[in-house]
Design a protein around this motif. Structure first.
Motif, PDB file in Angstrom:
ATOM      1  N   THR A  53      54.321  20.491 -62.080  1.00  0.00           N
ATOM      2  CA  THR A  53      53.945  21.529 -61.129  1.00  0.00           C
ATOM      3  C   THR A  53      52.527  21.288 -60.639  1.00  0.00           C
ATOM      4  OG1 THR A  53      53.156  22.990 -62.896  1.00  0.00           O
ATOM      5  CG2 THR A  53      55.456  23.204 -62.239  1.00  0.00           C
ATOM      6  N   ASP A 179      52.295  29.127 -53.470  1.00  0.00           N
ATOM      7  CA  ASP A 179      53.386  28.840 -54.399  1.00  0.00           C
ATOM      8  C   ASP A 179      53.223  27.444 -54.994  1.00  0.00           C
ATOM      9  OD1 ASP A 179      54.544  31.283 -53.873  1.00  0.00           O
ATOM     10  OD2 ASP A 179      55.765  30.495 -52.224  1.00  0.00           O
ATOM     11  N   SER A 225      57.930  28.734 -59.433  1.00  0.00           N
ATOM     12  CA  SER A 225      57.495  30.037 -59.945  1.00  0.00           C
ATOM     13  C   SER A 225      58.210  30.418 -61.234  1.00  0.00           C
ATOM     14  CB  SER A 225      57.720  31.122 -58.885  1.00  0.00           C
ATOM     15  OG  SER A 225      59.094  31.182 -58.515  1.00  0.00           O
ATOM     16  N   ASN A 226      59.412  29.875 -61.464  1.00  0.00           N
ATOM     17  CA  ASN A 226      60.169  30.220 -62.673  1.00  0.00           C
ATOM     18  C   ASN A 226      60.044  29.168 -63.774  1.00  0.00           C
ATOM     19  OD1 ASN A 226      61.229  32.623 -61.543  1.00  0.00           O
ATOM     20  ND2 ASN A 226      62.804  31.446 -60.467  1.00  0.00           N
TER      21      ASN A 226
END
Length: 700
Positions: A53, A179, A225-226
């Protein structure tokens, strides 16, 4: 022949399936690709992606009207800052002149995040961190960064230029997408609570600070995001990372549990019955959709964002061995027996039928191979390796989940210990230590003892301190200390066995390994004139050799999946410079996947590497701090083909100590009262050293 794990080595590479038009076996021309089947959203709720990420960010730096190349640090806040600059050195303390200015900071010594926080705490409104080697830094401030000023990176050369322009106005512009973006490196499957199953080769060098797990993922373009943080990774202690890839399985423990639907794991006996019956099986993932032959370079990556699936059929191990033996024989114009192809009982194979090529490929590694039983979908395998992609002659090979039921249970429901630790190449007589974490995953109090079992009687350099782990409460962790004293030359391997006083508490085990390598007086004489200040060592599969044509050394003649290393240990602060070169195979299609690499590692930190055809080039490393140092040049080869002269070379390695003026001595009745200073002469020490060390993400 190109023999590939189905993993992705570049962060940007994702997962999928290969599906090509029919062609004859072993045809080396690239086949026409028609793509795999799109999975239906919601069909595979346990499917997970191992993702990196990062914030999608852009930066710009203008100083007095001149634009300089810059890169944003991951997790830096957005913002604009415009002011004159102040030299904050290494940024290891508050920069007291930084009020309303932009901090210009050198890389080294401490984390990037600490440098930025020290700048802001002193009133700085932005930070520019310049490299201490060539090139621009690609780094991170960490997900928990607490600062709110923009932080960018520039090159070593531009940093030197800006140090002469501190009075000029510098303007930083940094924009960050809100994001988090994600790039998938491998597949995985959620097996319940806080546990995820994947391939060992997907996570053997993983840094859990940057790798996360996205459970129930379908479309990678939806962002991260998860994605869930990783607490710990357990690699099977008998995983063979060499040429066999046996026991290619790993467990990932998440920081937090998940209530997502878990996949059931198929037992060993049923998996054998289904394989003998050539039952259908489905593999899912986001891997490469381009098939290719065993001698082809992988085609340009083509990875979908949405999950894909493909149906194959299972092979018994006997059928798989026979097919692979025939394929290898046809490919190499020689005869291979079924016992020479490396298929073990902990593996299972799958192939395609119906004239259309399809199967798992690069990027699908770690994902599940599934069968539909009367109890619903169950996982029978983990994507592991293959020859080429979706090639009719070469079945795909998977880790057989049913072979690891006991190991999975011992970790998830018993006393878990980090699976293994390699002290790697260690100079003779050097002592090393590391902690290993032990976790009680049961609901019981466990009284524990620990035993070291050596593979041979010479493996006597290891010792344990387990005082903190004799009793462990439910769901608690502790650490044991492992020491290795490299007194005896050669390779050493021992097994840590955990014993519990309760037979109802399962336990796991861990392997320790190391290789003590000898001092090299020949290299010392060749490069440093026998200096007693420099301690030279060389080893690995082959030691480095003297170059008889000039005062240089070169790597030993190594084969596939081998390494040649030389190590130097010395003390003191200063600057290191050297010339290095390499002549090796390099992956032209993906430079990040080099096949013959010369690494530079300083004090366990990877600094840079070269690969391919590289003539002698000079490297300068500034600001080596006070203390003991170990410098490593390591040449490694993969299991592919050979190109060039297949060697690395090194010369003109010089260490220049930092000279510090001594304070003037106090006057005494018997000496002159004139001030005296230590002379500034600096002896140039020529040095060189190689060692295999586990590569870690460099943060300073």
């Amino acid at each position: 022949m190109k023999y590939f794990l189905f993993a992705v080595l570049a962060i940007s590479t994702l997962l999928s399936f290969a599906n090509a038009t029919d062609q004859s076996p072993l045809l080396l021309a690239k086949p026409k690709i028609v793509g795999g089947e799109l999975a239906a959203q919601g069909d595979w709720p346990w499917m997970s992606a191992l993702v990196f990420t990062y914030s999608d960010a852009n930066s710009a730096l203008d100083v007095a009207g001149t634009q300089y190349q810059s890169e944003p640090f991951s997790y830096s806040p957005s913002g604009q800052a415009s002011a004159t600059m102040v030299d904050c050195g290494l940024g290891d303390d508050l920069c007291h002149l930084a009020e309303n200015k932009i901090c210009l900071i050198a890389r080294g010594e401490i984390d990037f995040s600490v440098k930025a926080v020290n700048c802001q705490a002193a009133g700085g409104i932005g930070a520019i961190i310049y490299n201490n080697i060539s090139g621009v830094i690609s780094g991170t401030l960490g997900e928990g960064f607490i600062g709110n000023i923009p932080v960018i990176a520039i090159s070593q050369n531009d940093g030197a230029i800006l140090l002469d322009k501190l009075d000029s106005i510098a303007t930083i512009n940094l924009s960050v997408k809100q994001d988090l973006t994600q790039s998938a490196s491998c597949g995985a499957s959620f097996i319940g609570e806080k546990w995820v199953l994947t391939a060992a080769h997907c996570v053997e060098d993983a840094n859990i600070e940057f790798l996360k797990v996205n459970i129930g993922e379908y479309d990678l373009s939806n962002g991260a995001s998860n994605a869930k943080a990783i607490k710990r990774i357990y690699i099977h202690p008998e995983y063979d990372e060499g040429s066999t890839f046996n026991n290619d399985i790993a467990l990932i423990e998440l920081v937090e549990s998940s209530d997502q639907t878990a996949v059931k794991l198929l037992d060993y006996n049923t998996s054998k019955q289904l394989a003998i019956a050539n039952s259908p099986a489905t593999v899912i993932g986001w891997g490469n959709v381009n098939a290719y032959g065993p001698n082809d370079e992988p085609p340009v990556n083509s990875q979908p964002n949405q999950l894909r699936q493909v149906e194959l059929y299972l092979l018994s191990n006997e059928e798989c061995k026979d097919q692979l033996a025939q394929a290898y024989s046809d490919l190499n114009n020689t005869t291979y027996s079924s016992n020479q192809v490396g298929i073990t009982n902990s593996m299972i194979c799958a192939a395609f039928s119906g004239g259309v090529q399809k199967g798992s490929c690069q990027g699908d590694s770690g994902g599940p191979l599934l069968v539909n039983t009367n109890e619903g979908w169950q996982q029978i395998g983990i994507v592991s390796f293959g020859v080429g992609c979706a090639n009719e002659a070469f079945p795909d090979v998977y880790a057989r989940v049913g072979s690891f039921t006991a190991w999975i249970n011992n970790i998830t429901q018993g006393i878990a210990i980090e699976s293994s630790y390699d002290f790697a190449l260690t100079p003779q007589n050097k002592a090393q230590t590391t902690p290993l974490t032990v976790t009680n995953n049961t609901n019981l109090i466990a009284n524990l003892s620990f035993t070291l079992l050596a593979d041979n009687t010479s493996s006597n350099g290891f010792s344990l301190n387990t005082d903190n782990c004799t009793q462990l409460s439910a769901k608690q962790s502790c650490q044991i200390q492992v020491d290795f004293d490299a007194k005896t030359l050669g390779k050493h391997k021992v097994r840590i066995v955990i014993n519990s006083n309760d037979i109802n508490i399962p336990t796991s085990q861990s392997y320790l390994s190391a290789e003590a390598i000898a001092a090299s007086n020949n290299i010392n004489t060749q490069l440093s004139n026998g200096s007693s200040e420099l301690r030279w060592f060389s080893g690995g599969d082959q030691p480095w050799l003297l170059d008889n044509t000039e005062p240089a050394i070169m790597s030993g003649a190594i084969g596939e999946d081998q390494q040649s290393a030389v190590i130097l240990t010395f003390s003191g602060a200063g600057t290191l410079s050297f010339d290095w070169s390499v002549s090796s195979e390099k992956n032209i299609d993906n430079p990040d996947e080099s096949f013959g690499i010369l690494y530079l590692i300083i004090d366990d930190e990877p600094i840079k590497f070269i690969s391919g055809e590289v003539a002698y080039a000079k490297v300068i490393i500034d600001d080596l701090a006070v203390g003991e140092h170990q410098v490593t040049w390591l040449y490694k080869k993969d299991g592919g083909t050979n190109e060039g002269t297949d060697k690395a070379s090194l010369k003109n390695v010089i260490f220049t100590p930092t000279v510090t003026a001594l304070p003037s001595p106090l006057p005494s009745p018997s000496t002159s009262t004139k001030d005296s200073k230590s002379s500034g002469g600096s002896a140039a020490f020529i040095l060189l050293i190689f060692s295999l060390l586990t590569l870690r993400y460099r943060r300073i």
